[in-house]
Scaffold this motif. Structure first.
Motif, mmCIF file in Angstrom:
data_model
loop_
_atom_site.group_PDB
_atom_site.id
_atom_site.type_symbol
_atom_site.label_atom_id
_atom_site.label_comp_id
_atom_site.label_asym_id
_atom_site.label_seq_id
_atom_site.Cartn_x
_atom_site.Cartn_y
_atom_site.Cartn_z
ATOM 1 N N ILE A 149 0.818 -1.212 0.000
ATOM 2 C CA ILE A 149 0.000 0.000 0.000
ATOM 3 C C ILE A 149 0.853 1.264 0.000
ATOM 4 O O ILE A 149 0.587 2.210 -0.740
ATOM 5 N N LEU A 150 1.907 1.310 0.806
ATOM 6 C CA LEU A 150 2.663 2.544 1.006
ATOM 7 C C LEU A 150 3.716 2.828 -0.054
ATOM 8 O O LEU A 150 3.981 3.995 -0.344
ATOM 9 N N LEU A 151 4.341 1.832 -0.624
ATOM 10 C CA LEU A 151 5.381 2.086 -1.619
ATOM 11 C C LEU A 151 4.865 2.852 -2.829
ATOM 12 O O LEU A 151 5.504 3.815 -3.257
ATOM 13 N N PRO A 152 3.740 2.489 -3.403
ATOM 14 C CA PRO A 152 3.246 3.308 -4.524
ATOM 15 C C PRO A 152 2.940 4.745 -4.106
ATOM 16 O O PRO A 152 3.151 5.672 -4.878
ATOM 17 N N LEU A 153 2.474 4.943 -2.900
ATOM 18 C CA LEU A 153 2.199 6.304 -2.427
ATOM 19 C C LEU A 153 3.481 7.096 -2.286
ATOM 20 O O LEU A 153 3.523 8.288 -2.573
ATOM 21 N N ALA A 154 4.549 6.466 -1.828
ATOM 22 C CA ALA A 154 5.834 7.139 -1.689
ATOM 23 C C ALA A 154 6.360 7.565 -3.052
ATOM 24 O O ALA A 154 6.919 8.639 -3.210
ATOM 25 N N SER B 22 17.138 20.875 1.144
ATOM 26 C CA SER B 22 15.680 20.964 1.292
ATOM 27 C C SER B 22 14.970 19.933 0.424
ATOM 28 O O SER B 22 14.043 19.259 0.888
ATOM 29 N N PHE B 23 15.389 19.799 -0.814
ATOM 30 C CA PHE B 23 14.737 18.819 -1.687
ATOM 31 C C PHE B 23 15.014 17.396 -1.221
ATOM 32 O O PHE B 23 14.153 16.527 -1.341
ATOM 33 N N PHE B 24 16.182 17.164 -0.670
ATOM 34 C CA PHE B 24 16.457 15.859 -0.074
ATOM 35 C C PHE B 24 15.498 15.617 1.087
ATOM 36 O O PHE B 24 14.931 14.535 1.219
ATOM 37 N N ASP B 25 15.292 16.639 1.921
ATOM 38 C CA ASP B 25 14.345 16.515 3.039
ATOM 39 C C ASP B 25 12.918 16.287 2.556
ATOM 40 O O ASP B 25 12.117 15.668 3.251
ATOM 41 N N PHE B 26 12.583 16.790 1.352
ATOM 42 C CA PHE B 26 11.258 16.558 0.779
ATOM 43 C C PHE B 26 11.101 15.127 0.274
ATOM 44 O O PHE B 26 10.024 14.722 -0.137
ATOM 45 N N GLY B 27 12.195 14.374 0.264
ATOM 46 C CA GLY B 27 12.154 13.001 -0.219
ATOM 47 C C GLY B 27 12.485 12.875 -1.695
ATOM 48 O O GLY B 27 12.177 11.873 -2.328
ATOM 49 N N CYS B 28 13.120 13.876 -2.239
ATOM 50 C CA CYS B 28 13.464 13.885 -3.657
ATOM 51 C C CYS B 28 14.925 13.512 -3.864
ATOM 52 O O CYS B 28 15.747 13.667 -2.974
ATOM 53 N N MET C 260 12.818 29.244 -0.374
ATOM 54 C CA MET C 260 12.827 29.207 -1.830
ATOM 55 C C MET C 260 12.545 27.797 -2.341
ATOM 56 O O MET C 260 11.793 27.620 -3.306
ATOM 57 N N ALA C 261 13.109 26.787 -1.693
ATOM 58 C CA ALA C 261 12.861 25.388 -2.084
ATOM 59 C C ALA C 261 11.378 25.066 -1.975
ATOM 60 O O ALA C 261 10.812 24.397 -2.855
ATOM 61 N N LYS C 262 10.726 25.552 -0.935
ATOM 62 C CA LYS C 262 9.290 25.313 -0.780
ATOM 63 C C LYS C 262 8.506 25.953 -1.917
ATOM 64 O O LYS C 262 7.549 25.366 -2.429
#
Length: 179
Positions: free
Chosen positions: A20-25, A60-66, A169-171
Motif C-alpha cells: 500500500i505505502l510504496l506506490p504512495l511514496a 531541502s529537496f532531499f528533506d522533501f524526499g526527492c 525558496m525550495a518550498k
C-alpha cells in the motif's frame, strides 16, 4: 504455535503495508537537478552566498524526499552562453533520467555587499527560477523571490539567514512544480 501465528501475522501486515505505502511514496518522489547562475559582472568567482543557497536547495529537496543534485554553479556571462550550458545540463539530466532541471539566476548588487566574500543576503537584488520538465523540455513552473535586506550580523547569523531563505525558496519551487 501461537508465536508462529503472531510472527506470520506481523509478516503479513508488513507485506500489506509495503504494497500500500510504496506506490504512495513514489507519487511524491521525483528527481531534480539545479543549475545556478550568479549574475555578478564584477567577479568570476562564485560567492559563498551562491554556494550556500545551492547547498540549501539540495538539502531541502532531499528533506522533501526527492533525489537532488546540482551542476556546478556558473557566473552569468551572456544569454547565449547560459543557454548553451542549460542545454548541455538538460541533455545530461535526460541521460540520467532526472525529472526536472531547475535553472536559478541570482542577481547581485555589488555595491550593497558589505563583504563580497562573506555569506549574506544583503547584496542580492533578485533570485529567479525556472523549472523544466526534462523529458518534455517544457517549462513546468517559474518564479522569483527577493530576500529582505539583512542588517549587519555576525557570520553564523548570516549563514543561518541564507539557509532559511534557501529553504523558503525550495518550498516555493516545489509548490510551483505541483508535486
Amino acid at each position: 504455535m501461537l508465536e508462529e501465528n503472531i510472527e506470520m501475522t506481523k509478516q503479513l501486515f508488513f507485506a500489506l503495508c509495503l504494497i500500500i505505502l510504496l506506490p504512495l511514496a513514489k507519487i511524491n518522489a521525483f528527481s531534480v537537478v539545479f543549475q545556478v547562475f550568479q549574475n555578478d559582472r564584477n567577479s568570476d568567482l562564485i560567492l559563498e552566498t551562491t554556494q550556500l543557497l545551492s547547498q540549501g536547495l539540495l538539502d531541502s529537496f532531499f528533506d522533501f524526499g526527492c533525489v537532488a543534485c546540482d551542476a556546478p554553479a556558473s557566473v552569468f556571462s551572456s544569454e547565449q552562453q547560459s543557454q548553451e550550458l542549460v542545454e548541455k545540463v538538460l541533455v545530461e539530466s535526460a541521460e540520467s533520467f532526472m525529472d526536472y532541471l531547475v535553472v536559478i539566476r541570482i542577481d547581485y548588487e555589488r555595491e550593497k555587499l558589505q563583504n563580497p566574500e562573506a555569506a549574506q543576503l544583503a547584496g542580492i537584488k533578485n533570485i529567479s527560477w525556472k523549472a523544466i520538465e526534462v523529458l518534455q523540455n517544457e517549462v513546468a513552473g517559474e518564479g522569483s523571490m527577493k530576500p529582505s535586506l539583512s542588517k549587519g550580523k555576525n557570520k553564523a547569523e548570516n549563514i543561518r539567514e541564507v539557509s532559511r531563505f534557501a529553504t523558503a525558496m525550495a518550498k516555493e519551487i516545489k509548490k510551483g512544480l505541483n508535486k
